[in-house]
Design a protein around this motif. Structure first.
Motif, PDB file in Angstrom:
ATOM      1  N   VAL A   1     -30.367  39.710 -57.785  1.00  0.00           N
ATOM      2  CA  VAL A   1     -29.189  38.890 -57.519  1.00  0.00           C
ATOM      3  C   VAL A   1     -29.022  38.701 -56.020  1.00  0.00           C
ATOM      4  CG1 VAL A   1     -28.019  39.630 -59.625  1.00  0.00           C
ATOM      5  CG2 VAL A   1     -27.638  40.901 -57.495  1.00  0.00           C
ATOM      6  N   ASP A   2     -28.262  37.649 -55.662  1.00  0.00           N
ATOM      7  CA  ASP A   2     -27.934  37.421 -54.263  1.00  0.00           C
ATOM      8  C   ASP A   2     -26.586  38.060 -53.938  1.00  0.00           C
ATOM      9  OD1 ASP A   2     -25.973  35.713 -55.253  1.00  0.00           O
ATOM     10  OD2 ASP A   2     -27.020  33.877 -54.701  1.00  0.00           O
ATOM     11  N   GLY A   3     -26.021  37.732 -52.792  1.00  0.00           N
ATOM     12  CA  GLY A   3     -24.795  38.378 -52.352  1.00  0.00           C
ATOM     13  C   GLY A   3     -23.569  38.054 -53.172  1.00  0.00           C
ATOM     14  N   ALA A   4     -23.634  37.028 -54.017  1.00  0.00           N
ATOM     15  CA  ALA A   4     -22.521  36.670 -54.895  1.00  0.00           C
ATOM     16  C   ALA A   4     -22.865  36.917 -56.353  1.00  0.00           C
ATOM     17  CB  ALA A   4     -22.118  35.211 -54.688  1.00  0.00           C
ATOM     18  N   TYR A   5     -23.896  37.720 -56.605  1.00  0.00           N
ATOM     19  CA  TYR A   5     -24.326  38.120 -57.941  1.00  0.00           C
ATOM     20  C   TYR A   5     -24.912  36.981 -58.754  1.00  0.00           C
ATOM     21  CZ  TYR A   5     -22.283  42.717 -57.191  1.00  0.00           C
ATOM     22  OH  TYR A   5     -22.007  43.967 -56.697  1.00  0.00           O
ATOM     23  N   ASP A   6     -25.327  35.889 -58.105  1.00  0.00           N
ATOM     24  CA  ASP A   6     -26.086  34.873 -58.818  1.00  0.00           C
ATOM     25  C   ASP A   6     -27.507  35.385 -59.021  1.00  0.00           C
ATOM     26  OD1 ASP A   6     -24.003  33.084 -59.030  1.00  0.00           O
ATOM     27  OD2 ASP A   6     -24.550  31.971 -57.223  1.00  0.00           O
ATOM     28  N   VAL A   7     -28.030  35.236 -60.234  1.00  0.00           N
ATOM     29  CA  VAL A   7     -29.354  35.750 -60.562  1.00  0.00           C
ATOM     30  C   VAL A   7     -30.412  34.798 -60.009  1.00  0.00           C
ATOM     31  CG1 VAL A   7     -30.926  36.359 -62.442  1.00  0.00           C
ATOM     32  CG2 VAL A   7     -28.477  36.888 -62.627  1.00  0.00           C
ATOM     33  N   VAL A   8     -31.319  35.328 -59.200  1.00  0.00           N
ATOM     34  CA  VAL A   8     -32.383  34.503 -58.619  1.00  0.00           C
ATOM     35  C   VAL A   8     -33.725  34.757 -59.311  1.00  0.00           C
ATOM     36  CG1 VAL A   8     -31.224  34.359 -56.389  1.00  0.00           C
ATOM     37  CG2 VAL A   8     -32.871  36.189 -56.780  1.00  0.00           C
ATOM     38  N   ALA A   9     -33.836  35.854 -60.056  1.00  0.00           N
ATOM     39  CA  ALA A   9     -35.055  36.158 -60.809  1.00  0.00           C
ATOM     40  C   ALA A   9     -34.731  37.250 -61.821  1.00  0.00           C
ATOM     41  CB  ALA A   9     -36.186  36.607 -59.886  1.00  0.00           C
ATOM     42  N   ALA A  10     -35.476  37.274 -62.923  1.00  0.00           N
ATOM     43  CA  ALA A  10     -35.273  38.290 -63.952  1.00  0.00           C
ATOM     44  C   ALA A  10     -36.560  38.431 -64.761  1.00  0.00           C
ATOM     45  CB  ALA A  10     -34.108  37.914 -64.876  1.00  0.00           C
ATOM     46  N   ASN A  11     -36.691  39.559 -65.445  1.00  0.00           N
ATOM     47  CA  ASN A  11     -37.862  39.746 -66.299  1.00  0.00           C
ATOM     48  C   ASN A  11     -37.511  39.465 -67.755  1.00  0.00           C
ATOM     49  OD1 ASN A  11     -36.492  42.004 -67.210  1.00  0.00           O
ATOM     50  ND2 ASN A  11     -37.976  43.492 -66.441  1.00  0.00           N
ATOM     51  N   ARG A  12     -38.500  39.571 -68.635  1.00  0.00           N
ATOM     52  CA  ARG A  12     -38.277  39.248 -70.043  1.00  0.00           C
ATOM     53  C   ARG A  12     -37.344  40.244 -70.719  1.00  0.00           C
ATOM     54  NH1 ARG A  12     -43.996  38.688 -72.780  1.00  0.00           N
ATOM     55  NH2 ARG A  12     -44.246  40.668 -71.670  1.00  0.00           N
ATOM     56  N   GLY A  13     -37.295  41.458 -70.209  1.00  0.00           N
ATOM     57  CA  GLY A  13     -36.444  42.469 -70.811  1.00  0.00           C
ATOM     58  C   GLY A  13     -34.970  42.134 -70.756  1.00  0.00           C
ATOM     59  N   ILE A  14     -34.590  41.259 -69.828  1.00  0.00           N
ATOM     60  CA  ILE A  14     -33.175  40.936 -69.688  1.00  0.00           C
ATOM     61  C   ILE A  14     -32.664  40.155 -70.901  1.00  0.00           C
ATOM     62  CG2 ILE A  14     -33.128  38.650 -68.592  1.00  0.00           C
ATOM     63  CD1 ILE A  14     -31.373  41.809 -67.282  1.00  0.00           C
ATOM     64  N   GLY A  15     -33.582  39.572 -71.679  1.00  0.00           N
ATOM     65  CA  GLY A  15     -33.182  38.850 -72.879  1.00  0.00           C
ATOM     66  C   GLY A  15     -32.474  39.735 -73.892  1.00  0.00           C
ATOM     67  N   THR A  16     -32.798  41.035 -73.881  1.00  0.00           N
ATOM     68  CA  THR A  16     -32.127  41.973 -74.785  1.00  0.00           C
ATOM     69  C   THR A  16     -30.634  42.009 -74.504  1.00  0.00           C
ATOM     70  OG1 THR A  16     -34.120  43.350 -74.891  1.00  0.00           O
ATOM     71  CG2 THR A  16     -32.045  44.383 -75.546  1.00  0.00           C
ATOM     72  N   LEU A  17     -30.268  41.937 -73.234  1.00  0.00           N
ATOM     73  CA  LEU A  17     -28.862  42.012 -72.866  1.00  0.00           C
ATOM     74  C   LEU A  17     -28.147  40.683 -73.049  1.00  0.00           C
ATOM     75  CD1 LEU A  17     -29.085  44.173 -69.599  1.00  0.00           C
ATOM     76  CD2 LEU A  17     -28.672  44.930 -71.945  1.00  0.00           C
ATOM     77  N   LEU A  18     -28.879  39.578 -72.990  1.00  0.00           N
ATOM     78  CA  LEU A  18     -28.246  38.260 -73.043  1.00  0.00           C
ATOM     79  C   LEU A  18     -28.066  37.739 -74.455  1.00  0.00           C
ATOM     80  CD1 LEU A  18     -29.960  36.429 -70.039  1.00  0.00           C
ATOM     81  CD2 LEU A  18     -27.768  37.635 -70.099  1.00  0.00           C
ATOM     82  N   GLN A  19     -28.525  38.471 -75.443  1.00  0.00           N
ATOM     83  CA  GLN A  19     -28.383  38.021 -76.820  1.00  0.00           C
ATOM     84  C   GLN A  19     -26.902  37.823 -77.162  1.00  0.00           C
ATOM     85  OE1 GLN A  19     -29.980  40.710 -79.706  1.00  0.00           O
ATOM     86  NE2 GLN A  19     -29.406  39.456 -81.458  1.00  0.00           N
ATOM     87  N   GLY A  20     -26.571  36.649 -77.702  1.00  0.00           N
ATOM     88  CA  GLY A  20     -25.213  36.382 -78.128  1.00  0.00           C
ATOM     89  C   GLY A  20     -24.293  35.853 -77.052  1.00  0.00           C
TER      90      GLY A  20
END
Length: 270
Positions: free
Chosen positions: A113-132
């Motif tokens: 994330v950047d200084g305002a918590y905008d996501v600039v990159a992520a891995n495939r594992g983050i999909g587990t948390l984004l479900q729903g």
């Protein structure tokens, strides 16, 4: 000492940072190998600090890189640190290194994330948390705090939401005490005003929090209870404004069941 009239405002900015850090003029002078009288003259505009003195005082006050540039501009000097976009060719090596770190953390979730918590990159594992999570919250720029705390985001699935919410808001409060960021302040005011999801006021079930060494984030996923502890990594001595504000957050399984489920899920994912 020859006194001068300085209309740049650098003295007022330095005084603000000194007071923010709760440091006296004498203590700052000792840290910067100067005198309290000289610090006083700088703060009141009776003396103009050299470029080297501005940077030295900023370093002793732990002023963020972005704000060091602002201090230099206020004193009449050119900014010292560039602010390149992440797709700048000069940052190719950085991007490749970050991508390798994200991939290496799989199957566990990780994001940058950047200084305002905008996501600039992520891995495939983050999909587990984004479900729903509701689709509008997933539109670019995806914001980690907004996605986590919004009632239509991850919040309803976090079983210990009150504790995790308190941890995240306290994290933002600590940052706001260290930096001068209008976007971060606006984000904090927004997410702290979100209503609690249904059931959050009752607290977590007694058997969900299973990490005695750190507060976990306990999430419901496909009928399972997953438990994560997070770590945050930043760059040492950054020389670029963009890089100075990047942070990598990795989520580690807090129990064997979570680790096993994520490994099995990775084997089933194409």
């Amino acid at each position: 000492m020859t006194t001068v009239a300085v209309a740049t405002g650098v003295g007022a900015l330095l005084r603000e940072w000194r007071e923010r850090r709760r440091v006296s003029q004498l203590e700052l002078a000792l840290r910067a190998d100067s005198s309290a009288r000289h610090i006083s003259f700088i703060e009141t505009g009776r003396a103009r600090p050299s470029q080297e003195m501005v940077l030295r005082l900023a370093d002793r006050l732990d002023v963020p890189v972005r704000d060091q540039n602002a201090l230099l501009l206020a004193a009449g000097y050119a900014p010292r640190f560039p602010e390149r976009p992440l797709d700048d060719p000069a940052l190719t090596g950085l991007r490749e290194g970050l991508d390798a770190l994200l991939r290496g953390h799989e199957p566990y979730p990780a994001l940058i994330v950047d200084g305002a918590y905008d996501v600039v990159a992520a891995n495939r594992g983050i999909g587990t948390l984004l479900q729903g999570v509701a689709e509008p919250l997933l539109e670019a720029p995806l914001n980690a705090m907004r996605v986590t705390l919004h009632p239509q985001g991850l919040a309803p699935r976090i079983l210990n939401f009150r504790e995790w919410r308190g941890h995240l808001l306290h994290q933002m409060e600590r940052q706001l005490a260290l930096v001068r960021s209008a976007p971060l302040r606006a984000l904090y005011e927004e997410v702290s005003a979100y209503p609690l999801p249904d059931g959050a006021a009752d607290g977590p079930p007694a058997d969900t929090v299973r990490a005695p060494y750190a507060l976990p984030m306990v999430v419901e996923h496909d009928g399972r209870t997953l438990s994560f502890v997070s770590t945050i990594t930043t760059f040492n001595t950054p020389m670029d404004v963009t890089v100075s504000e990047l942070a990598m957050e990795t989520f580690l399984p807090a129990d064997p069941e979570t680790a096993r489920h994520l490994r099995e899920r990775q084997l089933l994912t194409p």
